[in-house]
Design a protein around this motif. Sequence first.
Motif, PDB file in Angstrom:
ATOM      1  N   ASN A  17      29.790  20.083 106.282  1.00  0.00           N
ATOM      2  CA  ASN A  17      30.282  19.751 107.731  1.00  0.00           C
ATOM      3  C   ASN A  17      31.076  18.711 107.860  1.00  0.00           C
ATOM      4  N   TRP A  18      31.586  18.279 106.841  1.00  0.00           N
ATOM      5  CA  TRP A  18      32.726  17.447 107.073  1.00  0.00           C
ATOM      6  C   TRP A  18      33.839  17.683 106.193  1.00  0.00           C
ATOM      7  N   SER A  20      36.510  20.675 104.234  1.00  0.00           N
ATOM      8  CA  SER A  20      36.967  22.075 103.455  1.00  0.00           C
ATOM      9  C   SER A  20      38.182  21.647 102.634  1.00  0.00           C
ATOM     10  N   THR A  48      40.773  18.826 104.104  1.00  0.00           N
ATOM     11  CA  THR A  48      40.597  18.424 105.308  1.00  0.00           C
ATOM     12  C   THR A  48      39.284  17.744 105.377  1.00  0.00           C
ATOM     13  N   GLN A  50      36.987  15.900 107.775  1.00  0.00           N
ATOM     14  CA  GLN A  50      36.501  15.913 109.241  1.00  0.00           C
ATOM     15  C   GLN A  50      36.464  14.347 109.844  1.00  0.00           C
ATOM     16  N   ASN A 106      36.875   8.922 106.396  1.00  0.00           N
ATOM     17  CA  ASN A 106      37.689   9.087 107.624  1.00  0.00           C
ATOM     18  C   ASN A 106      36.843   8.462 108.456  1.00  0.00           C
ATOM     19  N   ASP A 109      37.808  10.183 114.836  1.00  0.00           N
ATOM     20  CA  ASP A 109      36.930  11.199 115.248  1.00  0.00           C
ATOM     21  C   ASP A 109      37.887  12.463 114.939  1.00  0.00           C
ATOM     22  N   THR A 110      38.960  12.382 114.395  1.00  0.00           N
ATOM     23  CA  THR A 110      40.186  13.577 114.283  1.00  0.00           C
ATOM     24  C   THR A 110      40.174  13.818 112.701  1.00  0.00           C
ATOM     25  N   PRO A 111      40.542  14.998 112.352  1.00  0.00           N
ATOM     26  CA  PRO A 111      40.645  15.468 111.055  1.00  0.00           C
ATOM     27  C   PRO A 111      41.538  14.715 110.280  1.00  0.00           C
ATOM     28  N   HIS A 113      44.024  15.281 107.029  1.00  0.00           N
ATOM     29  CA  HIS A 113      44.636  16.317 106.015  1.00  0.00           C
ATOM     30  C   HIS A 113      45.144  15.521 104.799  1.00  0.00           C
TER      31      HIS A 113
END
Length: 239
Positions: A17-18, A20, A48, A50, A106, A109-111, A113
């Motif tokens: 869920n957090w 990839s 990435t 989250q 992180n 609130d934004t991904p 990379h």
Amino acid sequence: MMKLIPSTDRYHATPTNWLSSYYLFSFADYNEPDNTNFGPLRAFNDATVQGKGGYPQQPRSEMEIVTLVLAGELVHEDTMGNHGTVTKGDAQRLTAGTGIAHAEMNATDTPTHIYQIWLMPGQAALAPSYEQKDVDLFGTSNQLVPVASGQKVLEDLLFINSNSTIYWCNLDNEETVRFKTFPIRCTFIYVMEGQVFVNGLDMGPNDQLRSTNEHVLEIQATQDARFVLIDLPSAEANY
């Protein structure tokens, strides 16, 4: 010899869920005996993270770990007491050496990379250390910009304990850069975005190239492109 590996051949780790993450070499639950390293390049993970996610504290040893932040930011903490935020355009280097534990989170609130690059060090039992730097990944166009290197003659970049150099390039459409190498060296290229033509081979987003026994790589953008190039000792050399 030039080996082009398309993006579809990357290993996509089981998403959470957090996180990839795509592995370019055997790593964690991905075990392919013929794809464990390329010279001292042991791992290249395209990940990435989250918002509000991250890597919990994990032990590391005998590895040089370089992280490039391509979007967003990460908060770094380790058992040496280092604490800092690495933002877009920055890079960090962790010499795991005799042993260290670190976490990367992180907090936004934004991904975020990142590319995380693992290199086998040229010397064992090094003292652990950490460094981060604003290397302005997206600020220079049409040249190979060194980001991290074991060559002490290169200044104002991260030092890694490996006879290797990591370059970043933002290449405009129809522009060309040439990278001179030697048969005793090998070269790794990974494209973030755009399209490039390398010594007769077309590369698109997330394609990788593993080159050996070449003298020159001529890289021409056929679309605006961004990519990583890593200069490495050959598999037969001492790292």
